[in-house]
Design a protein around this motif. Structure first.
Motif, PDB file in Angstrom:
ATOM      1  N   ASP A 183     -48.145  -6.634  14.123  1.00 54.81           N
ATOM      2  CA  ASP A 183     -47.549  -5.715  15.099  1.00 54.81           C
ATOM      3  C   ASP A 183     -46.401  -4.920  14.511  1.00 54.81           C
ATOM      4  O   ASP A 183     -45.619  -4.310  15.248  1.00 54.81           O
ATOM      5  N   THR A 184     -46.276  -4.910  13.201  1.00 56.76           N
ATOM      6  CA  THR A 184     -45.172  -4.166  12.568  1.00 56.76           C
ATOM      7  C   THR A 184     -45.465  -2.679  12.472  1.00 56.76           C
ATOM      8  O   THR A 184     -44.551  -1.883  12.254  1.00 56.76           O
ATOM      9  N   GLY A 185     -46.750  -2.328  12.566  1.00 58.53           N
ATOM     10  CA  GLY A 185     -47.118  -0.930  12.364  1.00 58.53           C
ATOM     11  C   GLY A 185     -47.256  -0.555  10.907  1.00 58.53           C
ATOM     12  O   GLY A 185     -47.497   0.615  10.576  1.00 58.53           O
ATOM     13  N   TRP A 186     -47.071  -1.546  10.051  1.00 58.97           N
ATOM     14  CA  TRP A 186     -47.186  -1.286   8.613  1.00 58.97           C
ATOM     15  C   TRP A 186     -48.655  -1.415   8.172  1.00 58.97           C
ATOM     16  O   TRP A 186     -49.491  -1.978   8.888  1.00 58.97           O
ATOM     17  N   SER A 187     -48.892  -0.923   6.966  1.00 55.92           N
ATOM     18  CA  SER A 187     -50.227  -1.028   6.366  1.00 55.92           C
ATOM     19  C   SER A 187     -50.072  -1.414   4.899  1.00 55.92           C
ATOM     20  O   SER A 187     -49.287  -0.784   4.164  1.00 55.92           O
ATOM     21  N   LEU A 188     -50.816  -2.431   4.480  1.00 61.16           N
ATOM     22  CA  LEU A 188     -50.790  -2.900   3.092  1.00 61.16           C
ATOM     23  C   LEU A 188     -52.020  -2.344   2.370  1.00 61.16           C
ATOM     24  O   LEU A 188     -53.145  -2.494   2.847  1.00 61.16           O
TER      25      LEU A 188
END
Length: 606
Positions: free
Chosen positions: A285-290
Motif C-alpha cells: 500500500d505504499t504506492g511504490w513499484s520495485l
C-alpha cells in the motif's frame, strides 16, 4: 567450369539453400531468444521477490514505531496541553532515536508545527518548523498512517517518513513522525548482479542500485506535474531528469523489453546501458513499484550465435542431402559410363590388336624393304666381286679340258682344285648376302657383336676397298654378347657403316673406327668416322623418317629411323653426336646377354 555455367547449373539450388538457411536462422533466433528471455524472466522473478522481501522488511521494521509514541503519557500531555514537558519529551525522543537507529523522531501539533524533536539540541533542529505541507501530516490528521519518501528541507537528506496520528479521547490532537534512512539497503543493492530500482507514486526513482539513477524519472514529466512536485518540496527542488528508459516490446505479464540509453557525463554508464528485461512489482500500500532490470544483450548475442549455428547446420544438412543425391546420380551415370566404356574398350582392344598385327606386318615389311634397298646399293660391288671369279672359272675349266686331252692329269687336277676354291668363295659371298636379305623372326637371343660387325663389313667390303677406307675394329670376339636378333643387328651395323661411308666420301684419309665393349648390364657399340660431322640442323631431325641430306636417288631417309626402331625393340638406345676430335659418332646400347649363354654365331652364316 566457368562462374556463369556454375551459376546456371547450381544457381537455383544455391538460392534455395540460402533461403532455407536464412529462414532456419531467423526461426532459431526467435526460439532461442524467447527461451533465453523466459529463463531470464524466471531468474528476474526470483530476484524481484528477494529484493521486495528485503525492502518490506526494512520498512516494516519501523512501520508501527510512530504509533507507539501515542502510548507515552508525556507525549500526549505535551501535544494536548503545551510546553511544560518539552525538555522531557525532547530527551526521550533523542534517546529513542539513538537506540532505534532512525534519522529523526518529532512531534507535530494540529497546525503542523514541530513541538518536539530528537535533534532539539542541534543547529538544524526541526523544532518550530512548519511541516503542514507534507502529505504524511494531512494523512495522519485524517486518522491514517502517513507514508512519504522525500528530501528534507533542512539538511537536504533523503529519507522515508512514517507518521501516525496522536489520539486523546478519540480525537486527533497531533502527529508523531519518524524519518528512516534506506541507505544501508541501497548499499547492499550496489553489489547485486542486475540493476534494481524503486519508484514512488510519481514515477520518480527513490532507491536504486546505481547511485546516478536516484531522483530520475522513468518517463519525462509533463510541465504541470513538474510544477506540482516543485511546490510540494518533496524532492527539495531536484531537477528530476529522465532516466532514458524506452519501452520496446512487452514480454509476458509484468515484463517488457526496454532499452536504456547511456547517461552523459556519468562514469560507468556504458556498463548500465543497452537492452534489459524489465520486471516490476507493486510494493503493497505504499504506492511504490520495485523494478528489476535483467541485461538482455547477452541473450540476444547467444540467440544470434545459435541462429548462425542453426543456419550453418541447416545449410550443411542441405548440402549433404544434395551431395548424396548428386552422388546417387553420379554413381548411376558412372555405372552407365562404365558399361559404355567397357564396350568401347572391348571394341578398341579388338581394333588395337587388329591394327597392331597390321602395323607389325608393315614394320617387318619396311625393315625387309630397307634391307633389300641396302642389298641393291651393294649389288654393284658384289657383281664386280663375282665377275672376276666367274672369268677365272671359265679360264681354268677350259685349260683343264686341254690338259686332259694332252694327258696332263696332274695339271688338270690342279686347275680343278682351284675351281673348287673359287666356287667355295662365291658360295660364302652368296650365302652371306642371302642371310642378310632374308626376313628375320625378330626374337631375342645372345649375339656375338664381333661376328655381327664382321658380317656387316664383309657385305660392304667392296665399297670399303673402293673408297680406300682404313677400318679399325676393337671388339673382343665372344666376350661382348648382346641380347637381340643377329640378323637385325647386322642390318643396323650395315646402315651405320654405309652412312659413315657416305659421310667420309671425298675425305683425304677416310677412317672408320668400330669399338664395342661391355659396361655392366649393357653392351655399347660405337661407329665413328672422320668426316665433317653432323650440322646442328641435321642433329635435330636425325632420326625422323624420310629426312635425308643425300641426293634423291641415293636413299629415302629411312635407314636411321628403322635402325632406331630396331634398337628400341630390343630395349636399347641409338644416339648420334659429334666427336670432340672431329667426325660423327653413333652409339648403340643394347642389353647384355648372360655370360653363361652360348653366343649366337650361326645366324649370320646361315
Amino acid at each position: 567450369m566457368s562462374i556463369a555455367s556454375f551459376i546456371r547449373k547450381y544457381g537455383l539450388l544455391l538460392s534455395s539453400l540460402v533461403t532455407v538457411a536464412f529462414a532456419v536462422g531467423i526461426a532459431g533466433f526467435r526460439v532461442s531468444e524467447n527461451l533465453g528471455l523466459a529463463e531470464l524472466q524466471r531468474t528476474g522473478t526470483q530476484r524481484l521477490e528477494l529484493y521486495a522481501t528485503s525492502l518490506n522488511r526494512q520498512i516494516d521494521k519501523y512501520a508501527y514505531f510512530p504509533a507507539t509514541l501515542g502510548l507515552e503519557r508525556d507525549v500526549i500531555d505535551l501535544v494536548a496541553h503545551g510546553k511544560p514537558l518539552t525538555d522531557t519529551v525532547n530527551r526521550y525522543l533523542e534517546q529513542l532515536n539513538q537506540r532505534a537507529g532512525t534519522l529523526s523522531i518529532y512531534l507535530l501539533d494540529r497546525q503542523g508545527h514541530v513541538i518536539a524533536a530528537s535533534n532539539w539540541n542541534r543547529p538544524d533542529s526541526f523544532i518550530g518548523e512548519d511541516l503542514s505541507y507534507r502529505s504524511y501530516f494531512h494523512e495522519s490528521m485524517q486518522g491514517r498512517p502517513g507514508r512519504l519518501f522525500g528530501i528534507g528541507t533542512t539538511r537536504g537528506q533523503p529519507g522515508y517518513y512514517l507518521s501516525s496520528p496522536l489520539l486523546a479521547h478519540g480525537e486527533v490532537i497531533g502527529v508523531a513522525a519518524v524519518k528512516v534512512s534506506l541507505e544501508q539497503l541501497e548499499q547492499s543493492w550496489a553489489t547485486v548482479e542486475v540493476p534494481v530500482i524503486v519508484t514512488d507514486q510519481n514515477g520518480v526513482v527513490i532507491l536504486a542500485s546505481a547511485p546516478s539513477w536516484k531522483f530520475t524519472t522513468l518517463r519525462p514529466l509533463p510541465d504541470q506535474e513538474r510544477r506540482r512536485l516543485e511546490r510540494s518540496l518533496q524532492y527539495n527542488a531536484r531537477p528530476l531528469p529522465s532516466l532514458g528508459l524506452t519501452r520496446e516490446e512487452p514480454f509476458g505479464e509484468n515484463a517488457a523489453l526496454v532499452r536504456l540509453a547511456p547517461q552523459v557525463d556519468v562514469v560507468g554508464s556504458s556498463r548500465l546501458s543497452g537492452n534489459f528485461l524489465a520486471q516490476a512489482a507493486p510494493m503493497g500500500d505504499t504506492g511504490w513499484s520495485l523494478t528489476v532490470l535483467s541485461p538482455a544483450g547477452q541473450v540476444s548475442a547467444i540467440a544470434w550465435t545459435r541462429a548462425a549455428l542453426a543456419s550453418v547446420a541447416s545449410a550443411l544438412v542441405g548440402i549433404v542431402l544434395v551431395l548424396l543425391d548428386q552422388r546417387r546420380r553420379h554413381l548411376r551415370d558412372r555405372l552407365r559410363a562404365r558399361e559404355a566404356l567397357q564396350r568401347a574398350h572391348d571394341e578398341l582392344e579388338r581394333k588395337v590388336e587388329e591394327r597392331t598385327r597390321t602395323l607389325r606386318a608393315a614394320q617387318d615389311e619396311l625393315v625387309h624393304a630397307a634391307k633389300l634397298a641396302t642389298v641393291g646399293q651393294i649389288s654393284a660391288g658384289l657383281a664386280h666381286e663375282i665377275n672376276q671369279p666367274l672369268a677365272a672359272l671359265r679360264t681354268l675349266s677350259g685349260n683343264a679340258v686341254k690338259f686332259l686331252r694332252r694327258g696332263d692329269v696332274a695339271t688338270a687336277e690342279s686347275n680343278l682344285d682351284r675351281i673348287g676354291s673359287i666356287v667355295d668363295g662365291l658360295g660364302t659371298l652368296t650365302n652371306q648376302l642371302k642371310s642378310f636379305a632374308r626376313k628375320s623372326s625378330g626374337t631375342s637371343g645372345p649375339v656375338d657383336v664381333r661376328r655381327a660387325v664382321d658380317n656387316a663389313l664383309f657385305l660392304l667390303d667392296q665399297r670399303l676397298r673402293r673408297a680406300n677406307v682404313a677400318v679399325s675394329t676393337e671388339i673382343e670376339a665372344e666376350q661382348v654378347t648382346a641380347l637381340c636378333d643377329a640378323n637385325r643387328l647386322e642390318q643396323v651395323m650395315v646402315n651405320l657403316v654405309a652412312n659413315a661411308l657416305d659421310a667420309i666420301e671425298g675425305t683425304a684419309s677416310p677412317t672408320l673406327r668400330l669399338h664395342g665393349w661391355r659396361e655392366g648390364t649393357r653392351v655399347v657399340i660405337e661407329v665413328r668416322d672422320n668426316g665433317p660431322g653432323l650440322p646442328e640442323h641435321v642433329r635435330a631431325h636425325l632420326f625422323e623418317p624420310f629426312f635425308t641430306t643425300k641426293e634423291s636417288n641415293r636413299g629415302l631417309g629411312l635407314g636411321l629411323a628403322i635402325s632406331l626402331e630396331i634398337v628400341h625393340h630390343f630395349g636399347g638406345m641409338l644416339t648420334g653426336a659429334n666427336h670432340p676430335k672431329g667426325g660423327a659418332v653413333f652409339t648403340v646400347t643394347l642389353p647384355a646377354a648372360d655370360i653363361g649363354e652360348t653366343p649366337w654365331a650361326t645366324t649370320s652364316r646361315s
